[in-house]
Structure formats: C-alpha cells, structure tokens
Design a protein around this motif. Sequence first.
Motif, PDB file in Angstrom:
ATOM      1  N   ALA A  28       0.830  -1.211   0.000  1.00 55.06           N
ATOM      2  CA  ALA A  28       0.000   0.000   0.000  1.00 55.06           C
ATOM      3  C   ALA A  28       0.861   1.256   0.000  1.00 55.06           C
ATOM      4  O   ALA A  28       0.517   2.245  -0.649  1.00 55.06           O
ATOM      5  N   ARG A  29       1.965   1.229   0.707  1.00 51.86           N
ATOM      6  CA  ARG A  29       2.817   2.428   0.796  1.00 51.86           C
ATOM      7  C   ARG A  29       3.767   2.575  -0.374  1.00 51.86           C
ATOM      8  O   ARG A  29       3.991   3.672  -0.852  1.00 51.86           O
ATOM      9  N   TRP A  30       4.374   1.461  -0.806  1.00 48.42           N
ATOM     10  CA  TRP A  30       5.431   1.569  -1.791  1.00 48.42           C
ATOM     11  C   TRP A  30       5.130   0.879  -3.106  1.00 48.42           C
ATOM     12  O   TRP A  30       5.894   1.000  -4.051  1.00 48.42           O
ATOM     13  N   GLY A  31       4.011   0.178  -3.191  1.00 50.03           N
ATOM     14  CA  GLY A  31       3.656  -0.504  -4.426  1.00 50.03           C
ATOM     15  C   GLY A  31       2.902   0.405  -5.370  1.00 50.03           C
ATOM     16  O   GLY A  31       2.606   1.562  -5.054  1.00 50.03           O
ATOM     17  N   ARG A  32       2.594  -0.106  -6.512  1.00 54.39           N
ATOM     18  CA  ARG A  32       1.871   0.678  -7.515  1.00 54.39           C
ATOM     19  C   ARG A  32       0.389   0.342  -7.551  1.00 54.39           C
ATOM     20  O   ARG A  32      -0.332   0.816  -8.400  1.00 54.39           O
ATOM     21  N   TRP A  33      -0.037  -0.516  -6.639  1.00 52.33           N
ATOM     22  CA  TRP A  33      -1.431  -0.940  -6.617  1.00 52.33           C
ATOM     23  C   TRP A  33      -2.198  -0.131  -5.593  1.00 52.33           C
ATOM     24  O   TRP A  33      -1.625   0.443  -4.678  1.00 52.33           O
ATOM     25  N   GLY A  34      -3.495  -0.142  -5.707  1.00 55.34           N
ATOM     26  CA  GLY A  34      -4.333   0.568  -4.758  1.00 55.34           C
ATOM     27  C   GLY A  34      -4.515  -0.220  -3.472  1.00 55.34           C
ATOM     28  O   GLY A  34      -3.967  -1.316  -3.291  1.00 55.34           O
ATOM     29  N   LEU A  35      -5.306   0.345  -2.582  1.00 55.50           N
ATOM     30  CA  LEU A  35      -5.522  -0.245  -1.269  1.00 55.50           C
ATOM     31  C   LEU A  35      -6.133  -1.641  -1.365  1.00 55.50           C
ATOM     32  O   LEU A  35      -5.658  -2.582  -0.710  1.00 55.50           O
ATOM     33  N   LEU A  36      -7.172  -1.806  -2.167  1.00 52.40           N
ATOM     34  CA  LEU A  36      -7.848  -3.094  -2.246  1.00 52.40           C
ATOM     35  C   LEU A  36      -6.909  -4.185  -2.761  1.00 52.40           C
ATOM     36  O   LEU A  36      -6.872  -5.289  -2.215  1.00 52.40           O
ATOM     37  N   LYS A  37      -6.131  -3.881  -3.786  1.00 47.06           N
ATOM     38  CA  LYS A  37      -5.199  -4.878  -4.311  1.00 47.06           C
ATOM     39  C   LYS A  37      -4.113  -5.198  -3.288  1.00 47.06           C
ATOM     40  O   LYS A  37      -3.655  -6.335  -3.208  1.00 47.06           O
ATOM     41  N   SER A  38      -3.705  -4.206  -2.495  1.00 46.44           N
ATOM     42  CA  SER A  38      -2.697  -4.481  -1.466  1.00 46.44           C
ATOM     43  C   SER A  38      -3.277  -5.426  -0.412  1.00 46.44           C
ATOM     44  O   SER A  38      -2.566  -6.286   0.120  1.00 46.44           O
ATOM     45  N   VAL A  39      -4.559  -5.280  -0.112  1.00 49.18           N
ATOM     46  CA  VAL A  39      -5.207  -6.179   0.851  1.00 49.18           C
ATOM     47  C   VAL A  39      -5.249  -7.596   0.278  1.00 49.18           C
ATOM     48  O   VAL A  39      -4.936  -8.567   0.976  1.00 49.18           O
ATOM     49  N   LYS A 132     -16.797   5.624  -9.521  1.00 46.02           N
ATOM     50  CA  LYS A 132     -15.472   5.802 -10.129  1.00 46.02           C
ATOM     51  C   LYS A 132     -14.517   4.713  -9.636  1.00 46.02           C
ATOM     52  O   LYS A 132     -13.770   4.121 -10.424  1.00 46.02           O
ATOM     53  N   ARG A 133     -14.557   4.428  -8.320  1.00 43.18           N
ATOM     54  CA  ARG A 133     -13.690   3.371  -7.765  1.00 43.18           C
ATOM     55  C   ARG A 133     -14.056   2.013  -8.343  1.00 43.18           C
ATOM     56  O   ARG A 133     -13.184   1.227  -8.712  1.00 43.18           O
ATOM     57  N   LEU A 134     -15.354   1.705  -8.387  1.00 41.15           N
ATOM     58  CA  LEU A 134     -15.792   0.412  -8.906  1.00 41.15           C
ATOM     59  C   LEU A 134     -15.444   0.259 -10.389  1.00 41.15           C
ATOM     60  O   LEU A 134     -15.042  -0.824 -10.826  1.00 41.15           O
ATOM     61  N   LEU A 135     -15.593   1.336 -11.149  1.00 42.49           N
ATOM     62  CA  LEU A 135     -15.216   1.303 -12.565  1.00 42.49           C
ATOM     63  C   LEU A 135     -13.703   1.124 -12.714  1.00 42.49           C
ATOM     64  O   LEU A 135     -13.236   0.357 -13.556  1.00 42.49           O
ATOM     65  N   GLY A 136     -12.951   1.854 -11.894  1.00 44.61           N
ATOM     66  CA  GLY A 136     -11.491   1.795 -11.961  1.00 44.61           C
ATOM     67  C   GLY A 136     -10.933   0.421 -11.648  1.00 44.61           C
ATOM     68  O   GLY A 136      -9.915   0.011 -12.210  1.00 44.61           O
ATOM     69  N   THR A 137     -11.586  -0.308 -10.759  1.00 46.41           N
ATOM     70  CA  THR A 137     -11.115  -1.645 -10.398  1.00 46.41           C
ATOM     71  C   THR A 137     -11.738  -2.735 -11.267  1.00 46.41           C
ATOM     72  O   THR A 137     -11.389  -3.905 -11.125  1.00 46.41           O
ATOM     73  N   GLY A 138     -12.666  -2.346 -12.140  1.00 47.57           N
ATOM     74  CA  GLY A 138     -13.301  -3.323 -13.016  1.00 47.57           C
ATOM     75  C   GLY A 138     -14.402  -4.120 -12.344  1.00 47.57           C
ATOM     76  O   GLY A 138     -14.919  -5.074 -12.923  1.00 47.57           O
ATOM     77  N   GLN A 139     -14.781  -3.724 -11.122  1.00 46.47           N
ATOM     78  CA  GLN A 139     -15.842  -4.458 -10.434  1.00 46.47           C
ATOM     79  C   GLN A 139     -17.195  -4.214 -11.087  1.00 46.47           C
ATOM     80  O   GLN A 139     -18.085  -5.055 -10.997  1.00 46.47           O
ATOM     81  N   ILE A 140     -17.335  -3.051 -11.721  1.00 45.21           N
ATOM     82  CA  ILE A 140     -18.519  -2.783 -12.540  1.00 45.21           C
ATOM     83  C   ILE A 140     -18.042  -2.241 -13.877  1.00 45.21           C
ATOM     84  O   ILE A 140     -16.911  -1.772 -14.013  1.00 45.21           O
ATOM     85  N   VAL A 141     -18.911  -2.319 -14.872  1.00 45.85           N
ATOM     86  CA  VAL A 141     -18.634  -1.765 -16.200  1.00 45.85           C
ATOM     87  C   VAL A 141     -19.849  -0.945 -16.629  1.00 45.85           C
ATOM     88  O   VAL A 141     -20.960  -1.193 -16.175  1.00 45.85           O
ATOM     89  N   GLU A 142     -19.608   0.030 -17.494  1.00 54.35           N
ATOM     90  CA  GLU A 142     -20.698   0.856 -18.009  1.00 54.35           C
ATOM     91  C   GLU A 142     -20.889   0.546 -19.481  1.00 54.35           C
ATOM     92  O   GLU A 142     -19.930   0.519 -20.258  1.00 54.35           O
ATOM     93  N   ARG A 143     -22.145   0.285 -19.849  1.00 62.02           N
ATOM     94  CA  ARG A 143     -22.506   0.060 -21.254  1.00 62.02           C
ATOM     95  C   ARG A 143     -23.809   0.785 -21.524  1.00 62.02           C
ATOM     96  O   ARG A 143     -24.795   0.572 -20.812  1.00 62.02           O
TER      97      ARG A 143
END
Length: 176
Positions: A28-39, A132-143
Amino acid sequence: MVTAREIAHVLNPVLCLAINVLIQIAVARWGRWGLLKSVYLGFAAGMGALLGGEWVIAQGSGLALNEAAALLFVNVVTYGMLGYCYFHFINLGETARRIRLLRELHEAGGGLALDELLGRYNASQMVEIRLKRLLGTGQIVERDGRYFIGKPVMLWISQAIVVAKRIVLGKSSEFD
C-alpha cells in the motif's frame, strides 16, 4: 504435555496474519497498486505462508492424513477469519462515514455547521466517487449509460457476508 508442533499449529495462523499485515502495508505504501489490491496481495501472501508452514509442521509429525487435513482445515478457516477481521479494520478507517465525520470535526477545530457537513457529504458525490472506484477496479462496467457487474469477486464476498450474517445474527442486514 504440549509439543512444539502443537504450539506451531496454533501460532501459524497468527504469524501468517502478521505476514499479511506487513505485506499489505508495504504494498500500500510503496507498491503501484491501490488499497484493495494491497489487501488481496497481503492476504494471498499470508495464505501461502500458512500453507507452507502447515506443510513444514506436518512433515515427520506422525499424524494420520485425516488429522493433518483437519488441522489444515481449521488453520485455513482461522486465518481466513483473521484476514477478514483485518480487512474490516482497514475498511473501518477508510470508508466508514462515522469515522470520517469524527476525524473531520476534530480537524476543523472549531466544529462545522450542518450546511458545511451536508456539503461534504453530498449523496450524489458519494455515489459518483464509489462508481469511479468500482469502474477503476473493473468491479462494474458501463454500457450504454447503464452499470453492470464486471469482476464478480466482491459480489461473491458480499454474498458470503450476507450468508454469514444470516447464520450468526439471524438477519441479512442491520435494517432487518
């Protein structure tokens, strides 16, 4: 008399939680991933350590296969529950509106008026941020202007939580 192997079996999930926490914090501090991916990464690292530790502990223990499998099952479930608690500890500080509200009131020093609070907690803005967070992580998509489930992992987790709430609390939400 308690053996060193028995102590190791008991401590393994706790030590692996420590690995989970350390990896999660580092990513979370030094990686390039967001909080959820670090978890997720921290949890996976801890689970890998748990499985490896259980394998090492089981070597030469003289346990029957069914006993070793039972200990593995208990420790996987124990680690899973510890990881779940850690996830919600992080989640509490990051997303809980009550916690955020208390922090903002404290940081404001002289307090905030209701209009100021309502401006900070605009429902439309909250939904936009979450979308925005859900779209960014791919958990939802917009069509075509509509939102759909993308990656269903969090949906499955939320469904498992509802099942656990029904089993433990006898209800599926705090509004039941």
